[in-house]
Structures are given as structure tokens and as C-alpha cells.
Design a protein around this motif. Sequence first.
Motif, PDB file in Angstrom:
ATOM      1  N   UNK A 133      29.056  42.381  43.592  1.00 50.43           N
ATOM      2  CA  UNK A 133      30.316  41.820  43.121  1.00 50.43           C
ATOM      3  C   UNK A 133      30.816  40.711  44.043  1.00 50.43           C
ATOM      4  N   UNK A 134      30.553  40.846  45.330  1.00 50.92           N
ATOM      5  CA  UNK A 134      30.911  39.780  46.273  1.00 50.92           C
ATOM      6  C   UNK A 134      30.226  38.483  45.874  1.00 50.92           C
ATOM      7  N   UNK A 135      28.935  38.562  45.572  1.00 48.52           N
ATOM      8  CA  UNK A 135      28.190  37.354  45.208  1.00 48.52           C
ATOM      9  C   UNK A 135      28.668  36.794  43.875  1.00 48.52           C
ATOM     10  N   UNK A 136      29.045  37.674  42.971  1.00 46.25           N
ATOM     11  CA  UNK A 136      29.491  37.211  41.653  1.00 46.25           C
ATOM     12  C   UNK A 136      30.859  36.534  41.727  1.00 46.25           C
ATOM     13  N   UNK A 137      31.792  37.155  42.447  1.00 42.71           N
ATOM     14  CA  UNK A 137      33.154  36.612  42.555  1.00 42.71           C
ATOM     15  C   UNK A 137      33.305  35.610  43.700  1.00 42.71           C
ATOM     16  N   UNK A 138      32.315  35.618  44.620  1.00 50.14           N
ATOM     17  CA  UNK A 138      32.407  34.813  45.841  1.00 50.14           C
ATOM     18  C   UNK A 138      33.644  35.214  46.658  1.00 50.14           C
ATOM     19  N   UNK A 139      33.777  36.543  46.849  1.00 52.96           N
ATOM     20  CA  UNK A 139      34.884  37.116  47.612  1.00 52.96           C
ATOM     21  C   UNK A 139      34.314  38.148  48.572  1.00 52.96           C
ATOM     22  N   UNK A 140      34.373  37.837  49.855  1.00 55.78           N
ATOM     23  CA  UNK A 140      33.738  38.668  50.873  1.00 55.78           C
ATOM     24  C   UNK A 140      34.349  40.067  50.953  1.00 55.78           C
ATOM     25  N   UNK A 141      35.639  40.201  50.663  1.00 56.13           N
ATOM     26  CA  UNK A 141      36.296  41.496  50.806  1.00 56.13           C
ATOM     27  C   UNK A 141      35.752  42.536  49.818  1.00 56.13           C
ATOM     28  N   UNK A 142      35.118  42.081  48.739  1.00 53.50           N
ATOM     29  CA  UNK A 142      34.533  43.032  47.794  1.00 53.50           C
ATOM     30  C   UNK A 142      33.371  43.798  48.415  1.00 53.50           C
ATOM     31  N   UNK A 180      40.690  46.248  43.600  1.00 51.35           N
ATOM     32  CA  UNK A 180      39.738  45.172  43.315  1.00 51.35           C
ATOM     33  C   UNK A 180      40.384  43.838  43.673  1.00 51.35           C
ATOM     34  N   UNK A 181      39.540  42.825  43.848  1.00 53.25           N
ATOM     35  CA  UNK A 181      39.997  41.448  44.039  1.00 53.25           C
ATOM     36  C   UNK A 181      39.199  40.581  43.064  1.00 53.25           C
ATOM     37  N   UNK A 182      39.853  39.584  42.455  1.00 57.02           N
ATOM     38  CA  UNK A 182      39.173  38.777  41.452  1.00 57.02           C
ATOM     39  C   UNK A 182      39.776  37.387  41.362  1.00 57.02           C
ATOM     40  N   UNK A 183      38.962  36.460  40.870  1.00 58.51           N
ATOM     41  CA  UNK A 183      39.459  35.112  40.575  1.00 58.51           C
ATOM     42  C   UNK A 183      39.976  35.009  39.139  1.00 58.51           C
ATOM     43  N   UNK A 184      39.740  36.049  38.360  1.00 64.45           N
ATOM     44  CA  UNK A 184      40.218  36.079  36.986  1.00 64.45           C
ATOM     45  C   UNK A 184      41.698  36.416  36.934  1.00 64.45           C
ATOM     46  N   UNK A 185      42.279  36.358  35.730  1.00 66.20           N
ATOM     47  CA  UNK A 185      43.673  36.735  35.543  1.00 66.20           C
ATOM     48  C   UNK A 185      43.701  38.238  35.307  1.00 66.20           C
ATOM     49  N   UNK A 186      44.128  38.981  36.287  1.00 69.02           N
ATOM     50  CA  UNK A 186      44.079  40.448  36.177  1.00 69.02           C
ATOM     51  C   UNK A 186      45.127  41.049  37.107  1.00 69.02           C
ATOM     52  N   UNK A 187      45.659  42.230  36.699  1.00 67.31           N
ATOM     53  CA  UNK A 187      45.372  42.964  35.468  1.00 67.31           C
ATOM     54  C   UNK A 187      46.073  42.340  34.266  1.00 67.31           C
ATOM     55  N   UNK A 188      45.641  42.738  33.059  1.00 69.12           N
ATOM     56  CA  UNK A 188      46.296  42.262  31.850  1.00 69.12           C
ATOM     57  C   UNK A 188      47.552  43.091  31.594  1.00 69.12           C
ATOM     58  N   UNK A 189      48.301  42.674  30.593  1.00 68.10           N
ATOM     59  CA  UNK A 189      49.524  43.390  30.245  1.00 68.10           C
ATOM     60  C   UNK A 189      50.714  42.873  31.032  1.00 68.10           C
ATOM     61  N   UNK A 190      51.906  43.349  30.676  1.00 64.69           N
ATOM     62  CA  UNK A 190      53.118  42.879  31.352  1.00 64.69           C
ATOM     63  C   UNK A 190      53.180  43.347  32.796  1.00 64.69           C
TER      64      UNK A 190
END
Length: 244
Positions: free
Chosen positions: A198-207, A160-170
Amino acid sequence: MTSALVVIPSRMAATRLPQKPLADIAGKPMIVRVLEQALAADIGPVTVACDDLRILEAVRDHGGAAVMTRPDHESGSDRIHEAAELIDPDGRHDVILNLQGDVPLIAPEAIRAAFAPLADPAVDIGTIMTEIRDEADKVDPSFVKAIASPLSGARHRALYFTRAIAPTGPGPLYQHIGVYAYRRKALSTFVTLAPSPLEKREKLEQLRALEAGMRIDISLIDSAPMDVNTPQDLERVRKVFASL
């Protein structure tokens, strides 16, 4: 797999830095500096796909190859697909590498790293990422995070690709860098697909590619190339070239 057709999409419209492709960097236009780095990667012929005669002339004046493409393309992927059909209508190159036109400091080895995952015939698209070490960058949505499973060596499989902070955890977070090596068939399919949810939601074409079931593998590299989007970015790049 021995070579790729490297295409650098370049358009004149840029709101934060007018006429960005022609911005002077140590005596040469920025688009020419990017072209030189692509040639130094030595993975195949390099062409600039542009929408303005001034870009075409600047590239050709410095001995490079360029082709005019339609001005109404919505993405660089659409532009490189048109350029590939114009440059190589017989399909001699089965890999098309999309290199952004605003990364004059990208290292040739980073370009080669995006190409490398396609040595595996199961991979549709190759790209690159680097570890995010600055805490401020980790929370910045403009630093796109790649979520990927390690395979072997520097190679990972994109989940996956995201603008959020991910993945969580150490553990490390990775910044995705938008250099893509497409199998020709994958690119031809990709440009026919409608933007995905998901592309439209994240604004990431690779999705769009992931949602369509395409496999993207990622090479981990040591550092991110500095892209040029503002006058301040341009000045920083000029200082680097002045110090070389």
C-alpha cells in the motif's frame, strides 16, 4: 516519557527550490528557522541531520547542533535513524521526533502535539493532522488524508492514510502533517522493513508502519504549517516573517 530527541533531516538536493535549507528568511537560513521552532517546543535536544557541509556549517554558525549523515538515504526516517545512532548511541532517549526541515512557521505546540500520543505505552508512533476547510484542498492528492477514529480530546487512532477523498459521507476530512514521534524501537524496526504494497501504491511511507502492525495515534491541531517547496512558497513565508 519526559523528553524526545528531535532530529531535523535536511538535504541539499531540491529540484523546485535549489539549496532550499540555506534559503534566507529574515536574515537566517530556513533550516535555522526550523531549528528555532523545534527548540521552542522544549521537548528535548534538537539536532539537524544533514548531507552537506554547507548545512552543517550554517546550523553551527547560528549556535545549533548538526551531524553529517550519509548522502544516499532514501527517506527522512532512514536519515534520522542514522543520526540518532550517532548522537545517542547508548539509547538514552527512547523517543525520536522527526521534524521536516522545510516548515519554518511550524508552531511549537504542533511539535508537542506530535509527541503527546506517546504518553500511551501502546502507541508506537505519534503524529498530527488538521481539518481541511478549503474545498479545493479536499480533492487535491497532495493533501494526504488521515482516516482515524476519535479516542479522547484531540487524540485519534490512525486507521489509514490516502491521497483519495476519504472517508465518504458527511463529516470533516483531515490533512495529515508529516511530523512523526517514534519510539526508538519502532523506528529501528521501521527502517529495516521493505516498502509495503500500500505504501508503494499510495506513495505514503507511513502506510508501511500500519501494514507492519504498528499503532499510530494522531493529535488534531488547529492549522497546518506552511511547508516551503517553491520560490512562491518562500516569498509567502518571507512576508510572514517580515510582518512579525
